[in-house]
Motif scaffolding. Structure first.
Motif, short mmCIF file in Angstrom:
data_model
loop_
_atom_site.label_atom_id
_atom_site.label_comp_id
_atom_site.label_asym_id
_atom_site.label_seq_id
_atom_site.Cartn_x
_atom_site.Cartn_y
_atom_site.Cartn_z
N LEU A 196 0.83 -1.21 0.00
CA LEU A 196 0.00 0.00 0.00
C LEU A 196 0.86 1.25 0.00
O LEU A 196 0.57 2.21 -0.73
CB LEU A 196 -0.94 0.00 1.21
CG LEU A 196 -1.83 1.24 1.36
CD1 LEU A 196 -2.73 1.42 0.14
CD2 LEU A 196 -2.68 1.14 2.64
N ALA A 265 -4.44 4.99 7.20
CA ALA A 265 -3.65 3.77 7.10
C ALA A 265 -2.21 4.02 7.51
O ALA A 265 -1.59 3.20 8.20
CB ALA A 265 -3.71 3.23 5.67
N ARG A 271 -3.33 -2.11 6.29
CA ARG A 271 -2.70 -2.81 5.16
C ARG A 271 -3.24 -2.45 3.79
O ARG A 271 -2.52 -2.50 2.79
CB ARG A 271 -2.87 -4.33 5.34
CG ARG A 271 -2.17 -4.87 6.57
CD ARG A 271 -2.10 -6.38 6.47
NE ARG A 271 -3.42 -7.00 6.53
CZ ARG A 271 -3.66 -8.25 6.12
NH1 ARG A 271 -2.70 -8.96 5.58
NH2 ARG A 271 -4.87 -8.77 6.22
N ARG A 272 -4.53 -2.16 3.69
CA ARG A 272 -5.09 -1.88 2.36
C ARG A 272 -6.34 -1.03 2.49
O ARG A 272 -6.88 -0.85 3.58
CB ARG A 272 -5.39 -3.17 1.59
CG ARG A 272 -6.37 -4.10 2.22
CD ARG A 272 -6.57 -5.36 1.36
NE ARG A 272 -5.37 -5.85 0.75
CZ ARG A 272 -4.48 -6.64 1.35
NH1 ARG A 272 -4.68 -7.03 2.59
NH2 ARG A 272 -3.40 -7.05 0.72
N VAL A 273 -6.79 -0.53 1.35
CA VAL A 273 -8.01 0.27 1.26
C VAL A 273 -9.00 -0.50 0.41
O VAL A 273 -8.67 -0.96 -0.69
CB VAL A 273 -7.73 1.65 0.64
CG1 VAL A 273 -9.02 2.43 0.45
CG2 VAL A 273 -6.73 2.43 1.48
N ILE A 274 -10.21 -0.67 0.91
CA ILE A 274 -11.26 -1.38 0.19
C ILE A 274 -12.45 -0.45 0.00
O ILE A 274 -13.06 -0.02 0.98
CB ILE A 274 -11.70 -2.66 0.94
CG1 ILE A 274 -10.50 -3.57 1.20
CG2 ILE A 274 -12.77 -3.40 0.15
CD1 ILE A 274 -10.83 -4.80 2.03
N TRP A 333 -7.88 -10.72 -3.13
CA TRP A 333 -7.78 -9.31 -2.76
C TRP A 333 -6.39 -8.98 -2.20
O TRP A 333 -6.25 -8.35 -1.15
CB TRP A 333 -8.87 -8.92 -1.75
CG TRP A 333 -10.22 -8.81 -2.35
CD1 TRP A 333 -10.56 -9.04 -3.65
CD2 TRP A 333 -11.43 -8.44 -1.68
NE1 TRP A 333 -11.90 -8.84 -3.83
CE2 TRP A 333 -12.46 -8.48 -2.66
CE3 TRP A 333 -11.74 -8.09 -0.38
CZ2 TRP A 333 -13.78 -8.17 -2.35
CZ3 TRP A 333 -13.06 -7.78 -0.07
CH2 TRP A 333 -14.06 -7.83 -1.04
N ASN A 362 -7.43 -11.07 4.04
CA ASN A 362 -6.89 -9.80 3.55
C ASN A 362 -7.79 -8.61 3.87
O ASN A 362 -7.41 -7.47 3.63
CB ASN A 362 -6.66 -9.87 2.03
CG ASN A 362 -5.35 -10.55 1.69
OD1 ASN A 362 -4.38 -10.46 2.45
ND2 ASN A 362 -5.31 -11.25 0.57
N VAL A 363 -8.98 -8.87 4.41
CA VAL A 363 -9.84 -7.77 4.87
C VAL A 363 -9.34 -7.23 6.20
O VAL A 363 -9.47 -6.03 6.50
CB VAL A 363 -11.30 -8.25 4.99
CG1 VAL A 363 -12.19 -7.16 5.59
CG2 VAL A 363 -11.84 -8.65 3.61
N SER A 366 -7.83 -3.36 7.36
CA SER A 366 -8.07 -2.53 6.18
C SER A 366 -8.91 -1.31 6.55
O SER A 366 -9.59 -1.30 7.57
CB SER A 366 -8.82 -3.33 5.10
OG SER A 366 -8.06 -4.41 4.63
N CYS A 402 -10.36 -3.34 11.65
CA CYS A 402 -10.58 -2.48 10.49
C CYS A 402 -11.12 -1.11 10.91
O CYS A 402 -11.63 -0.94 12.02
CB CYS A 402 -11.59 -3.12 9.53
SG CYS A 402 -11.06 -4.65 8.74
#
Length: 742
Positions: A196, A265, A271-274, A333, A362-363, A366, A402
């Motif tokens: 990321l 983040a 870790r990631r953006v959803i 993802w 992986n969620v 996030s 999250c």
């Protein structure tokens, strides 16, 4: 005896025993990979359970019958010789490691209900003791795999723990299976996804926002967007949790939410953006906006645009080669920025299928932006809110750590009195109370129908559109959209468009680009669409007609009129009408329409669309419509409590008849590109190729597929290829329109 996990064939397609994968090697690799995935979630105790599940998941392959089955000379093996999930699950159950047992039993076919798991232990394939001595001799680590596992959380936390454990196991198993196949067949592997790197990506977004701010814009709009961005950047410094971002249309919430996500983040090491959107049209637009802000191309692995496509083959207990095909296609993802749909996101959280669940680990950790969150059906509000509460709970308290942002102009009542304590959401609003955005960004004058106003025919609707010079009409059904478009076409109306789910994503994207071009040039433009256009799609019409529907739908449709605030709001009309020929989808959609009609009847006029309190009151009244239990109509929460994974997955459906995607290879405008992707898929199937093909797929209703068998075939990589006509204006031809998924 030498034990193998997977067979192999050489490049000529002949069995190649020298390339077989050793079973001990596969088990060690899966255990290490599952553990690594679990560690990344930061959930306490998950790593040990994941490693144990990885070591034991293929324990049944130590049976001589399975080894004979793997051998190329073994003809027509009986079913018991092919079964292998039961032994490892039974070993875990004997050690009272229930979560590991569920994960192993589910890695072929899906997480079972408790009764199904117990029934599976009656199979001869569940006799783990018969293979134990040979297995431990081949892989001594098995002897201590289940020793000293940490305790599993209780209640819903246990359910979520088991789901994420299952995801770690399936993703690790499928990744190792794919790696072995790629090595034996000489396929090139997909490159590792980039990180990321939020601080680096924020610099791109910051520069992009500065460029946008420098453009000529109405002063009140520019001031409102600056307020929204500043509020998002301030809130980004806070700890992870649940936030709401209540911004009317035109307030720049998509990019402001991206700014929040990246800064948040970076601040909290997420870790990631959803990004989650209700319709593919919003997904496509948001993906383009995000890529432009990040400075990446459509082919850059930094942004994954994941449509709500049907799950790939391989979730059932089918042949091994078919499962390997699913392993290449199912999404995990792993991209740093994921843009996806409500169906993919929420149904994955409640699913029991390996393909859907593969991505769940992986969620964790996030930033999840739920765009247009009001679109969730009220009948699933309670289980949805309960799961969102778990997502935002700290990992040490059984959650996924999250941050979730409820992003919309029409906030639903997720703190409703009918919701229990473990379902009710209390979000922290990002926008300050004194910002007065709804007043400063008032764009339109909504004209509500009076009690005795006549209903309009489709011909009258089309005529009123033409009289306006340019207009958008949003109706409740696909049949209605086709009827209005037919009226426009019959009069040879210039600049007429019909946006349909019979068009693939790339086609819709190109049509919307044409629409925006005509609107920018102030040329005649007439679009008729279902509600897929109304939530978040960036178009700006001077006049809009909306068939009577739920209040939130009317408000979202109104956001497509005078979007940039360039015209006085009093001159920008949104006409809500009752149709003489239209129908309505039913269920909660009808309940919302009826609630709005009650408000109109009681007040003699419609509600104020620029008043957040009015919107909240509408949702509170709507949620009370069905009485106690209505917000969890299928009883999903009780199914989760009872360890009924399969039943809960079947009960939680945002769309009753989910789509089956077909590749529209007959689209003349992109025929060569589509053909090249299909050739690439046949020669060296990779996940990146499936992702590229998603732009050229149309979802058809599975319940209608039987009568269409002569119009499609199974192509390379087990994708379905549409052989019928594909129209440049309407997509899949008119007579097929009733099989499209919204």
């Amino acid at each position: 005896m030498t034990f193998y996990a997977h067979s192999a064939r050489d490049t000529a397609g002949r069995p190649a025993p020298a390339l077989f994968q050793l079973l001990a090697e596969h088990l060690r690799s899966v255990a290490a990979a599952a553990r690594a995935r679990a560690v990344a979630t930061r959930m306490p105790g998950l790593a040990a359970h994941a490693a144990a599940a990885g070591l034991l998941h293929d324990l049944g392959k130590y049976r001589p019958g399975f080894q004979r089955y793997i051998h190329p000379d073994y003809p027509d093996p009986p079913l018991p010789d092919r079964l292998h999930k039961e032994a490892g699950a039974a070993r875990a159950a004997a050690a009272k490691c229930g979560a590991v047992a569920f994960a192993i039993f589910g890695h072929h076919g899906g997480l079972p209900d408790l009764a199904d798991l117990q029934s599976g232990f009656k199979s001869p394939a569940a006799d783990w003791q018969a293979v134990w001595a040979a297995a431990v001799a081949d892989l001594p680590d098995l002897a201590t795999a289940l020793d000293g596992l940490p305790p599993v959380p209780r209640e819903f936390a246990a359910d979520l723990f088991a789901r994420v454990l299952f995801a770690c196991l399936v993703d690790a198993d499928w990744a190792d299976t794919t790696r072995h196949e790629q090595q034996t067949k000489g396929y090139s592997a997909d490159p590792a996804p980039p990180p990321l790197a939020p601080e680096k990506r924020w610099k791109h977004v910051e520069a992009h926002l500065a460029g946008l701010a420098a453009r000529p814009l109405e002063p009140h709009v520019k001031a409102a967007r600056a307020t929204v961005l500043a509020a998002c950047l301030a809130a980004a410094e806070k700890p992870p949790g649940l936030f709401s971002l209540t911004v009317p249309t035109g307030g720049g919430k998509t990019l402001a939410a991206l700014a929040f996500a990246l800064k948040h983040a970076e601040r909290n090491h997420l870790r990631r953006v959803i990004y989650v959107a209700p319709y593919t049209t919003i997904l496509e637009q948001n993906a383009d906006v995000i890529r432009e802000a990040l400075g990446v191309s459509r082919h850059d692995a930094a942004v994954l645009e994941h449509h709500s496509l049907a799950e790939p083959p391989g979730d059932a207990d089918t042949a091994e080669t078919r499962r390997e095909a699913a392993a290449r296609r199912a999404e995990n993802w792993d991209a740093p920025v994921v843009v996806t749909t409500n169906v993919q996101f929420f149904e994955s959280l409640f699913s029991n299928k390996p393909g859907r669940c593969r991505k769940l680990h992986n969620v964790a950790g996030s930033v999840v932006v739920l765009d247009e969150c009001q679109s969730l059906p009220p009948g699933l509000v309670a289980p949805t809110c309960g799961m969102l509460k778990q997502l935002t709970a700290p990992v040490g308290e059984g959650g996924l750590g999250c941050t979730v942002v409820l992003c919309t102009a029409t906030q639903p009542a997720f703190d409703h009195d009918l919701l229990k304590a473990d379902e009710r959401l209390t979000a922290e609003e990002i926008i300050p109370g004194d910002a007065n955005l709804f007043t400063s960004l008032k764009r339109v004058d909504v004209v509500w129908p009076k009690r005795d106003d006549p209903k309009l025919s489709w011909a009258e609707v089309a005529e009123r559109m033409r009289d306006a010079g340019s207009a958008l009409c949003v109706v409740n059904t696909k049949k209605a959209a086709r009827a209005v478009f037919a009226e426009l076409a019959a009069k040879r109306t210039p600049g007429a468009f019909h946006l349909s789910t019979g068009m693939c994503p790339q086609h819709r994207r190109e049509k919307l680009a044409q629409v925006r071009g005509l609107l920018d040039a102030k040329a005649p433009c007439f679009v008729v669409s279902t509600q897929l256009i109304e939530a978040g799609v960036d178009v700006d019409f001077p006049f809009l007609m909306r068939e009577m529907g739920p209040l939130e739908s009317v408000i979202q449709a109104a956001g497509r009129c005078n979007r940039e605030g360039k015209r006085p709001w009093a001159e920008s009309k949104v006409v809500v009408f009752r149709s003489a020929e239209g129908t309505i989808p039913g269920g909660w959609y009808t309940a919302g329409r009826d609630k709005l009609e009650q408000i109109i009847a009681a007040n003699g006029d419609g509600p104020r669309v620029d008043d957040p309190d009015t919107i909240t009151d509408y949702f509170r009244r709507l949620y009370f419509t069905g009485g106690p239990g209505a917000l969890d109509a299928p009883g999903v929460l009780e199914l989760r409590r009872a360890w009924k994974f399969r039943a809960a997955a079947e009960a939680y459906k945002l769309i009753d008849d989910a789509g089956q995607p077909v590749v529209v290879r007959a689209w003349k405008s992109h025929e060569a590109e589509i053909a090249a992707l299909l050739v690439e898929l046949e020669s060296a199937p990779r996940k990146s190729t499936y992702r590229a093909l998603a732009r050229f797929q149309v979802n058809l209703l599975p319940s209608k597929m039987a009568k269409l068998g002569h119009l499609y075939h199974e192509g390379p990589g087990k994708v379905l290829v549409w052989d019928g006509e594909y129209d440049e204006d309407a997509g899949i031809v008119e007579e097929m329109a009733d099989v499209f998924v919204l």
